[in-house]
Design an enzyme around this catalytic site. Sequence first.
Site, PDB file in Angstrom:
ATOM      1  CB  ALA A 144      -0.922  -0.006   1.210  1.00 41.90           C
ATOM      2  CE  LYS A 145       4.828   1.700   4.185  1.00 41.70           C
ATOM      3  NZ  LYS A 145       3.837   1.768   5.259  1.00 41.70           N
TER       4      LYS A 145
END
Length: 392
Positions: free
Chosen positions: A185-186
Amino acid sequence: MHIPFVDLKAQYQTLKDEVAEAIRGVLNSAQYIGGETLASFERDFAAYCQVRHARGVANGTDAIHLALRALGIGHGDDVITTAHTFIATAAAILATGARPVLVDIDPDTYTIDPKMIERALTDRTRAIIAVHLFGQPADMGPINDIARRRGLYVLEDAAQAHGAEYQGIRTGALGDIACFSFYPAKNLGAYGDGGAVTTNSAAIAERIERLRDHGRTTHYSHAEVGFNSRLDALQAAVLQIKLRRLDEWNTNRQRAAEWYAAELAESGIKTPFVRKGSTHVYHLYVIDTNDRDAMRNDLEEAGVATGIHYPLPLHLQPALAHLGYRQGDLPCCEASAARSLSLPMFPELTRDQVRRIAAIARAAAERDGEKLQPKSMFSPAALRADRGRAWR
Ligand SMILES: Cc1ncc(COP(=O)(O)O)c(C=O)c1O
């Protein structure tokens, strides 16, 4: 209509043919660990971060752990960082045998307050870890000044800020050594775990390379006891493709942040503050409101997923109780934990989705209007006055 907190499926749809081809290439090469795919991504990532060297590692936590070890930090050393971060920052310090010294944040940017670093310095202090929280760089000018004066190392925890800039310089190039996470999710996320360390020092890069691969100098010779913390070639191949889109995705995040700010203006809700001379890449879009739980509830009921970053600061985490902090020690971290709400943020977020989310948030703020007047104990002035006794 459900609005997710992040939408990795939407992003994958835009990339899937390219990714499939790159993965096939790695599978056909049978070079699954190390090799040219990794080296090529490392070169691209170093160039992106405006540094000489990047080395892939297994995850962001290991990036911090190995970076500290590469600098020779361990038992008997103190490393100053903030309590308003993911636990990995402190866990990596503890993994070296050093002690995390947790200080308060600047309430406007949520990043470490350089004045609090000054107060926490002792003869044991060896390094500062500046966390670029939510996508905004920490105030690196004063932090680097303190480090230079006191002969300390500066590490960046850039897990949430790929591509953000401080006075025209990218994260990854703002200290002695920087640590990135490629958690899916970065802003730059792998399809599994991944991380990297960046630095301008060839000696540090070489030490990281050794530490991530069992302390190896040659195939059968180990100069030190290291770790198995390698970034595999499949993840490197995916990351190399995604890196080419990172700036575009960050621009989309910034556009969504502008939409939010316009929709929430005059609502009494505090939207993210961007320090002059910095860019914010909005890994998370965190607002500040007196009635966080009620607003969160309204959003969840309307199908809007939200998060809280972070509901319990590190100095109050049970796992870190042995560090000896108490409630009240870090008032800005504690206030933020009580008031912060993270709204959906991802590059594919649409104008209509932002409109809908903001309308629910505005209605909650209006309904709880009275409560949205700053509570005196949490007002910025009160917090600043409190800082005198924040550090023990
Ligand atoms: C600020 C911060 N530091 C460190 C980490 C650790 O990264 P990872 O989950 O890749 O180990 C994360 C990510 O979760 C993070 O947000």
